[in-house]
Design a protein around this motif. Structure first.
Motif, PDB file in Angstrom:
ATOM      1  N   GLU A 121     -35.163   5.733  12.718  1.00 25.09           N
ATOM      2  CA  GLU A 121     -34.288   5.742  13.902  1.00 25.09           C
ATOM      3  C   GLU A 121     -33.632   4.382  14.113  1.00 25.09           C
ATOM      4  OE1 GLU A 121     -36.694   9.045  16.634  1.00 25.09           O
ATOM      5  OE2 GLU A 121     -36.926   6.899  17.000  1.00 25.09           O
ATOM      6  N   GLN A 122     -34.382   3.322  13.841  1.00 18.54           N
ATOM      7  CA  GLN A 122     -33.854   1.964  14.035  1.00 18.54           C
ATOM      8  C   GLN A 122     -32.953   1.524  12.886  1.00 18.54           C
ATOM      9  OE1 GLN A 122     -34.454  -0.074  16.850  1.00 18.54           O
ATOM     10  NE2 GLN A 122     -35.160   1.917  17.590  1.00 18.54           N
ATOM     11  N   GLU A 123     -32.937   2.310  11.813  1.00 17.90           N
ATOM     12  CA  GLU A 123     -32.180   1.943  10.612  1.00 17.90           C
ATOM     13  C   GLU A 123     -32.518   0.511  10.186  1.00 17.90           C
ATOM     14  OE1 GLU A 123     -28.099   2.676  11.597  1.00 17.90           O
ATOM     15  OE2 GLU A 123     -28.293   4.850  11.285  1.00 17.90           O
ATOM     16  N   ALA A 124     -33.808   0.216  10.205  1.00 18.53           N
ATOM     17  CA  ALA A 124     -34.280  -1.132   9.923  1.00 18.53           C
ATOM     18  C   ALA A 124     -34.482  -1.326   8.425  1.00 18.53           C
ATOM     19  CB  ALA A 124     -35.589  -1.395  10.657  1.00 18.53           C
ATOM     20  N   ALA A 125     -34.389  -2.582   8.014  1.00 19.38           N
ATOM     21  CA  ALA A 125     -34.736  -2.926   6.638  1.00 19.38           C
ATOM     22  C   ALA A 125     -36.249  -2.954   6.475  1.00 19.38           C
ATOM     23  CB  ALA A 125     -34.148  -4.281   6.266  1.00 19.38           C
ATOM     24  N   ALA A 126     -36.939  -3.324   7.547  1.00 24.11           N
ATOM     25  CA  ALA A 126     -38.400  -3.334   7.550  1.00 24.11           C
ATOM     26  C   ALA A 126     -38.883  -3.069   8.962  1.00 24.11           C
ATOM     27  CB  ALA A 126     -38.938  -4.668   7.045  1.00 24.11           C
ATOM     28  N   THR A 127     -39.963  -2.355   9.060  1.00 24.68           N
ATOM     29  CA  THR A 127     -40.618  -2.134  10.354  1.00 24.68           C
ATOM     30  C   THR A 127     -42.103  -2.410  10.171  1.00 24.68           C
ATOM     31  OG1 THR A 127     -39.025  -0.431  10.972  1.00 24.68           O
ATOM     32  CG2 THR A 127     -41.086  -0.509  12.214  1.00 24.68           C
ATOM     33  N   VAL A 128     -42.629  -3.296  11.000  1.00 24.30           N
ATOM     34  CA  VAL A 128     -44.034  -3.659  10.908  1.00 24.30           C
ATOM     35  C   VAL A 128     -44.812  -2.901  11.980  1.00 24.30           C
ATOM     36  CG1 VAL A 128     -43.621  -5.695  12.372  1.00 24.30           C
ATOM     37  CG2 VAL A 128     -45.703  -5.546  11.006  1.00 24.30           C
ATOM     38  N   ASP A 145     -37.923 -12.816  19.427  1.00 26.86           N
ATOM     39  CA  ASP A 145     -36.936 -13.598  20.169  1.00 26.86           C
ATOM     40  C   ASP A 145     -36.864 -13.084  21.600  1.00 26.86           C
ATOM     41  OD1 ASP A 145     -35.464 -11.236  20.118  1.00 26.86           O
ATOM     42  OD2 ASP A 145     -34.068 -11.936  18.562  1.00 26.86           O
ATOM     43  N   GLU A 146     -35.951 -13.627  22.380  1.00 24.85           N
ATOM     44  CA  GLU A 146     -35.849 -13.250  23.796  1.00 24.85           C
ATOM     45  C   GLU A 146     -35.487 -11.786  23.983  1.00 24.85           C
ATOM     46  OE1 GLU A 146     -33.088 -15.923  25.574  1.00 24.85           O
ATOM     47  OE2 GLU A 146     -34.429 -17.660  25.470  1.00 24.85           O
ATOM     48  N   ALA A 147     -34.810 -11.206  23.001  1.00 22.47           N
ATOM     49  CA  ALA A 147     -34.421  -9.792  23.095  1.00 22.47           C
ATOM     50  C   ALA A 147     -35.514  -8.862  22.585  1.00 22.47           C
ATOM     51  CB  ALA A 147     -33.134  -9.565  22.306  1.00 22.47           C
ATOM     52  N   GLY A 148     -36.624  -9.442  22.135  1.00 23.74           N
ATOM     53  CA  GLY A 148     -37.717  -8.618  21.645  1.00 23.74           C
ATOM     54  C   GLY A 148     -37.648  -8.290  20.173  1.00 23.74           C
ATOM     55  N   GLU A 149     -36.616  -8.815  19.478  1.00 24.76           N
ATOM     56  CA  GLU A 149     -36.511  -8.575  18.038  1.00 24.76           C
ATOM     57  C   GLU A 149     -37.519  -9.459  17.297  1.00 24.76           C
ATOM     58  OE1 GLU A 149     -34.485  -6.433  16.424  1.00 24.76           O
ATOM     59  OE2 GLU A 149     -33.735  -5.633  18.326  1.00 24.76           O
ATOM     60  N   VAL A 150     -38.007  -8.956  16.170  1.00 23.64           N
ATOM     61  CA  VAL A 150     -38.979  -9.711  15.374  1.00 23.64           C
ATOM     62  C   VAL A 150     -38.267 -10.845  14.642  1.00 23.64           C
ATOM     63  CG1 VAL A 150     -40.646  -9.615  13.493  1.00 23.64           C
ATOM     64  CG2 VAL A 150     -40.446  -7.695  15.084  1.00 23.64           C
ATOM     65  N   THR A 171     -50.545  -5.903  11.656  1.00 22.05           N
ATOM     66  CA  THR A 171     -51.616  -5.110  11.042  1.00 22.05           C
ATOM     67  C   THR A 171     -51.544  -5.141   9.527  1.00 22.05           C
ATOM     68  OG1 THR A 171     -50.332  -3.052  10.964  1.00 22.05           O
ATOM     69  CG2 THR A 171     -51.540  -3.538  13.011  1.00 22.05           C
ATOM     70  N   GLY A 172     -50.431  -5.623   8.977  1.00 27.07           N
ATOM     71  CA  GLY A 172     -50.248  -5.614   7.534  1.00 27.07           C
ATOM     72  C   GLY A 172     -49.623  -4.339   7.009  1.00 27.07           C
ATOM     73  N   ILE A 173     -49.380  -3.385   7.899  1.00 24.44           N
ATOM     74  CA  ILE A 173     -48.805  -2.100   7.521  1.00 24.44           C
ATOM     75  C   ILE A 173     -47.302  -2.137   7.795  1.00 24.44           C
ATOM     76  CG2 ILE A 173     -48.950   0.397   7.840  1.00 24.44           C
ATOM     77  CD1 ILE A 173     -51.549  -1.023   6.841  1.00 24.44           C
ATOM     78  N   TYR A 174     -46.497  -1.722   6.810  1.00 23.47           N
ATOM     79  CA  TYR A 174     -45.043  -1.782   6.945  1.00 23.47           C
ATOM     80  C   TYR A 174     -44.392  -0.510   6.421  1.00 23.47           C
ATOM     81  CZ  TYR A 174     -45.591  -6.911   7.165  1.00 23.47           C
ATOM     82  OH  TYR A 174     -45.946  -8.202   7.488  1.00 23.47           O
ATOM     83  N   GLU A 211     -30.469  -8.727   8.145  1.00 24.98           N
ATOM     84  CA  GLU A 211     -31.032  -7.379   8.212  1.00 24.98           C
ATOM     85  C   GLU A 211     -31.866  -7.214   9.479  1.00 24.98           C
ATOM     86  OE1 GLU A 211     -30.281  -5.039   6.249  1.00 24.98           O
ATOM     87  OE2 GLU A 211     -29.545  -5.982   4.409  1.00 24.98           O
ATOM     88  N   LYS A 212     -32.014  -5.979   9.906  1.00 29.64           N
ATOM     89  CA  LYS A 212     -32.798  -5.681  11.100  1.00 29.64           C
ATOM     90  C   LYS A 212     -34.260  -5.502  10.730  1.00 29.64           C
ATOM     91  CE  LYS A 212     -33.132  -2.687  15.139  1.00 29.64           C
ATOM     92  NZ  LYS A 212     -32.507  -1.596  15.924  1.00 29.64           N
ATOM     93  N   VAL A 213     -35.127  -6.192  11.478  1.00 25.15           N
ATOM     94  CA  VAL A 213     -36.577  -6.026  11.334  1.00 25.15           C
ATOM     95  C   VAL A 213     -37.116  -5.517  12.664  1.00 25.15           C
ATOM     96  CG1 VAL A 213     -38.774  -7.153  10.907  1.00 25.15           C
ATOM     97  CG2 VAL A 213     -36.739  -7.865   9.636  1.00 25.15           C
ATOM     98  N   ALA A 214     -37.763  -4.369  12.609  1.00 25.56           N
ATOM     99  CA  ALA A 214     -38.289  -3.741  13.820  1.00 25.56           C
ATOM    100  C   ALA A 214     -39.818  -3.835  13.843  1.00 25.56           C
ATOM    101  CB  ALA A 214     -37.854  -2.276  13.885  1.00 25.56           C
TER     102      ALA A 214
END
Length: 461
Positions: A121-128, A145-150, A171-174, A211-214
């Protein structure tokens, strides 16, 4: 949904376990930790599963079999280096790749599916996958960051005091976009305190590339528990045992005392069955509906049909048909089959024995390497003498036969249909149908014998 792949890291030595058994093969609820991870991926229809092995590689391969691919990490240079060993299997594929660990066995398919959905849904390059802990000591911290992005993930030993105050941990899970993962891994460096290649550095590399990281927080932090020593192993066991018991209860099974009931991961139980305290259900055991199991039943790889009662019983690799009762204090060994409506009573041992419909072995008997027909009564203290010191021999008792108390059936021997064996007999020859076999010394009474015997305390003349 895109194609899903998985890399499972299982190359670490696990020295804190202080064990000859390779860490990821230590069982949790009867199944090796790494097997839990692989099975969860398989339940999510993940086809490409690459397990990265190192120490104990042959043992892991032997346990997991051919359903997964294996990549060998010969030298332990960090998590990013470990992931890179899977590149030959996945680098040219499209889709999403899970990164998982063989010593994190508690993650549910539901949690991982939610992580995957959020990642897409986030179209992220990585989600942790993250968790919030009251004591995050030792874990990598999620820096936002201040916006809550990783922004990045910093390991505990490399973190500043301000960063160590963060309670949200990695957690190490991505989940990764597979193509972007391999490009970023090629840029990871080892300029850190440990001199290792951290997979956590992929986050910063992707961020620097625009890239977006969620990040997706696990609803239950306990699911993300890693196992590094025997204490954590016991904690994982307790968590999973509780989860298994709860699932059975929600499926219609009554468990009178969950805290004293041990059910392994591969066990199935039908509705309206009651499990009493002190019960162990192990391996591939299956229990039907409307059964009463326990107290203190210990079953391993046992198939139990409907309406069966088992109390104070140990059974291994055996089968019990419907409406039979076993116990208390029975021992049923491998190869035994207890037919419908049969009774196996107290202090009875069966070994490789077939018990026919409606037959009874009520108490204090050993029946081994035997086939007992339907409607047979085996009297108290009966022994099938099956071993001659070199070879096991078979005893057959046909339908409707009656074997009296304290009898020895010396195999190989057959007791025919509707035949009788007199109490106290030692049977060494076949008994024909409808016959009565008496094989004992004739009783002789010696009159006044006791009066002629010297007795202690009585002066002899």
């Amino acid at each position: 949904m895109s194609k899903i792949h998985a890399v499972v890291l299982a190359a670490g030595q696990g020295t804190r376990m202080k064990s000859k058994l390779y860490k990821v093969l230590h069982p949790v609820c009867g199944k090796p930790m790494v097997q839990h991870v692989v099975d969860t991926m398989a339940s999510m229809q993940v086809k490409d599963i690459v397990v990265v092995v190192g120490h104990g590689a042959d043992a892991v391969r032997a346990k997991l079999g051919e359903d997964v691919a294996y990549a060998l990490q010969e030298e332990q240079l960090g998590t990013a280096h470990a992931v890179q060993q899977a590149a030959p299997f996945l680098h040219d594929k499209e889709g999403t790749t899970f990164l998982l660990y063989g010593d994190v066995p508690l993650l549910s398919a539901e949690t991982l599916a939610a992580l995957l959905t959020y990642h897409e849904e986030q179209e992220a390059a990585a989600t942790v996958l993250t968790a919030v802990l009251s004591d995050p000591t030792g874990y990598g911290r999620i820096v936002r960051d201040e916006a809550g992005e990783v922004l990045r993930i910093v390991e505990h030993k490399d973190a500043t005091s301000e960063e160590r105050a963060i309670q949200e941990i990695n957690t190490g899970i991505y989940c990764y976009d597979n193509q972007k993962l391999w490009k970023a891994l090629a840029q990871v460096k080892n300029d850190n305190v440990q001199g290792e290649y951290y997979v956590t550095d992929v986050v910063g590399i992707l961020r620097d590339a625009g890239e977006k990281v969620a990040a997706f927080e696990a609803a239950d932090p306990d699911e993300t528990m890693g196992v590094n020593d025997r204490v954590q192993l016991s904690e994982a066991e307790a968590y999973m045992r509780r989860r298994i018991v709860v699932e059975h209860m929600r499926n219609g099974v009554t468990v009178l005392d969950p805290s004293s009931t041990y059910i392994e991961a591969g066990v199935t139980i039908g509705s309206d069955t009651v499990i009493h305290p002190g019960t162990f259900l192990r391996g591939r055991t299956t229990i039907g509906s409307d059964c009463v199991i326990g107290p203190n039943a210990d079953l391993t790889d046992v198939a139990v049909a409907d309406n069966v009662s088992l109390t104070y019983t140990v059974m291994v690799d055996a089968r019990v048909e419907h409406e039979s009762t076993v116990g208390p204090f029975a021992y049923v060994r491998p190869g035994s089959v207890i037919g419908p409506k049969a009774k196996i009573g107290d202090f009875v041992e069966l070994k490789n024995a077939k018990i026919g419909e409606g037959s009874k072995v009520p108490h204090l008997s050993y029946v081994g390497d035997a086939e007992i027909g339907a409607g047979v009564n085996i009297g108290c203290g009966t022994i099938t003498v099956n071993y001659d010191g070199a070879v096991k021999h078979k005893t057959t008792v046909q339908d409707g036969a009656f074997v009296g108390c304290n009898s020895n059936l010396v195999a190989p021997v057959t007791v025919g249909q509707n035949a009788y064996v007199a109490a106290g007999s030692t049977i060494t020859q076949d008994v024909p149908d409808n016959a009565l076999a008496i094989a004992r010394e004739r009783q002789v009474n010696k009159i006044d014998y006791a009066n002629r015997m010297p007795r202690k305390g009585k002066k002899q003349s």
